[in-house]
Design an enzyme around this catalytic site. Structure first.
Site, PDB file in Angstrom:
ATOM      1  N   TYR A 174      -1.607   7.571   9.266  1.00 24.83           N
ATOM      2  CA  TYR A 174      -2.799   6.434  10.649  1.00 24.83           C
ATOM      3  C   TYR A 174      -1.738   7.066  12.155  1.00 24.83           C
ATOM      4  O   TYR A 174      -0.824   6.141  11.999  1.00 24.83           O
ATOM      5  CB  TYR A 174      -2.857   4.911  10.902  1.00 24.83           C
ATOM      6  CG  TYR A 174      -4.107   5.089   9.701  1.00 24.83           C
ATOM      7  CD1 TYR A 174      -5.477   4.904   9.765  1.00 24.83           C
ATOM      8  CD2 TYR A 174      -3.688   4.643   8.472  1.00 24.83           C
ATOM      9  CE1 TYR A 174      -6.497   4.389   8.719  1.00 24.83           C
ATOM     10  CE2 TYR A 174      -5.118   4.222   6.783  1.00 24.83           C
ATOM     11  CZ  TYR A 174      -5.909   4.303   7.744  1.00 24.83           C
ATOM     12  OH  TYR A 174      -6.954   3.863   5.891  1.00 24.83           O
ATOM     13  N   ARG A 208      -2.855   3.294  -1.470  1.00 23.22           N
ATOM     14  CA  ARG A 208      -4.025   2.965  -1.690  1.00 23.22           C
ATOM     15  C   ARG A 208      -5.164   4.411  -1.881  1.00 23.22           C
ATOM     16  O   ARG A 208      -4.337   5.128  -1.058  1.00 23.22           O
ATOM     17  CB  ARG A 208      -4.608   2.714  -0.127  1.00 23.22           C
ATOM     18  CG  ARG A 208      -3.965   1.708   0.368  1.00 23.22           C
ATOM     19  CD  ARG A 208      -5.498   0.728   0.418  1.00 23.22           C
ATOM     20  NE  ARG A 208      -6.385   0.568  -0.501  1.00 23.22           N
ATOM     21  CZ  ARG A 208      -7.354   0.346  -0.007  1.00 23.22           C
ATOM     22  NH1 ARG A 208      -7.737   0.585   1.420  1.00 23.22           N
ATOM     23  NH2 ARG A 208      -8.469   0.442  -0.729  1.00 23.22           N
TER      24      ARG A 208
END
Lengths: 186, 255
Positions: B124, B173
């Site tokens: 990110y 994740r």
């Protein structure tokens, strides 16, 4: 009835996606009626939550609930958020908590029942929570009237000084502190 | 404090899934949403209320209306995450489309859909994400659009990579895209995550598994749709979203 799509946490990385310039400035600049609502978002250990995101929805000063587009108005040339036009009252605000778990909202007092609806998102919170910040204690309010005094207190914003209200949100109570009352709409 | 192992987290996940299955078998209602109190996701422990929410049954509640957005809020390029920089992002280009509807099947028209995601390498653009995967100078990972008259949304993006996090030792994740949605009432607000079909990380992930109902969990997984794929350009995924919560109209209809 169709079964709904489940909620998931907003996670830690929404910061470059959801907050927008002047998200907490619902009041048109310079409006003398402007009030400030501010406070901390706290966890079950009394620690401030620096990665919560609060959204606010409220009636306009005239009691209108229709809102208006333009909360995250964009520059058609650059695509950048240029914010509200300072004329329309959109009724919607979005504010991330800062490193101290603090937020501040500048808005106009709602017409009609004197509350601002608050939706809380945070890392660690798997499904958002709704609450209300009451700017006073209206007679005959169905929600307030249904609550025990100590619970009711958690929904009343404290006037700190002229036009400034304090409203802390405690996601989880402990032996010394009352948990904020959260709401279900089913 | 040492981190729990995946084995310990997986055992906690299984324990909660079994407890839920038993409760349903004993007559408890099915749960459409995650448990807010879900210890396998460690950050939830101090961030969930201990008391149940207070039901509001006031037909005049302000929450039965909600914010509105319009074409001043979104530009027509905001839904293409592959065209926000001078060059093309790296990764597998995908089309993600679907409908936003309410529980009565009515389309949610003209409402704001916002997404954010990691890049193809699972990173990110966020100061807190410093794990050793490259940033992509041609990818920010943020998009938005308004739904059309049928409630449809469409995004062009890159398939996000899986990424590590620190819930427990060796925690990863599954690939996902974060979605934020508005309905016609504030009560219908939804923030969720869209997953990709067949991801081997599903059973290990306490965030996804916090939805203990198998059918509900499956509703967060998009379907690969070959008819949506465009030759020599992109793969297509379809994901419809059903918003929960009453609206003013539902109240008027005497729900």
């Amino acid at each position: 009835m169709l079964p709904p799509t489940p909620s998931q946490t907003v996670g830690p990385f929404y910061g470059y996606a959801l907050p927008f310039a002047k998200g907490g400035e619902i009041a048109p600049p310079g409006d003398p009626r402007t009030i400030t609502l501010h406070g901390h978002v706290l966890d079950g250990a009394g620690q401030p939550i620096p990665d919560a995101l609060l959204e606010f929805w409220q009636a306009g000063p005239d009691g209108s609930r229709s809102g208006a587009p333009g909360s995250l108005r964009r520059d058609p040339t650059t695509g950048a958020v240029i914010g509200r036009d300072g004329v329309a009252f959109t009724g919607f605000g979005r504010v991330p908590t800062d490193a101290d778990g603090h937020y501040a909202l500048r808005t106009l007092p709602p017409g009609g029942p004197p509350y601002i609806s608050v939706c809380v998102f945070a890392r660690g919170l798997l499904h958002h929570l709704f609450t209300r910040a009451y700017l006073g204690e209206p007679e005959g309010d169905p929600l307030l009237d249904s609550l025990e005094p100590r619970d009711r207190k958690t929904l009343i914003a404290t006037p700190e000084r002229d036009r400034v209200y304090r409203f802390d949100i405690r996601l989880q109570g402990d032996e010394n502190h009352e948990e904020t009352v959260f709401l279900a709409f089913d | 404090m040492t981190s729990p192992t995946q084995k310990e987290i997986s055992a906690e996940i299984a324990e909660r899934r079994d407890a839920y299955a038993k409760a349903v078998a004993d007559g408890a209602p099915r749960m459409d949403h995650p448990h807010r109190d879900y210890p396998p996701y460690r950050s939830s422990v101090l961030r969930h209320p201990k008391r149940p929410p207070v039901p509001v049954r006031d037909p005049e509640a302000v929450e039965l209306t909600g914010p509105v957005f319009g074409h001043t809020d979104v530009t027509e390029w905001d839904n293409d995450l592959t065209r926000q920089h001078t060059g093309e992002p790296l990764g597998e280009r995908i089309i993600v489309t679907g409908r936003v509807i309410d529980r009565n099947g009515r389309p949610v028209r003209g409402q704001l859909v916002e997404i954010w995601q990691a890049n193809a390498a699972g990173r990110y653009i966020h100061q807190r994400d410093q794990h050793p995967a490259p940033l992509d100078p041609n990818f920010t990972g943020v998009g938005r659009c308004l739904t059309d008259d049928e409630g449809r949304y469409t995004f062009i993006t890159i398939k996000p990579g899986p990424y590590p996090w620190r819930n427990h030792d060796n925690a990863w994740r599954p690939s996902h895209i974060h979605f934020s949605l508005f309905g016609t009432a504030f009560t219908q607000r939804l923030v969720t995550q869209m997953y990709f079909p067949g991801d081997p990380l599903f059973p290990y992930d306490p965030i996804m598994q916090s939805v203990t109902d198998d059918a509900a969990r499956q509703r967060m997984v998009a379907a690969y749709d070959h008819d949506l794929s465009k030759p020599e350009w992109a793969l297509g995924y379809r994901w419809d979203i059903v918003l929960d919560g009453p609206t003013a109209t539902v109240f008027e209809e005497g729900r």
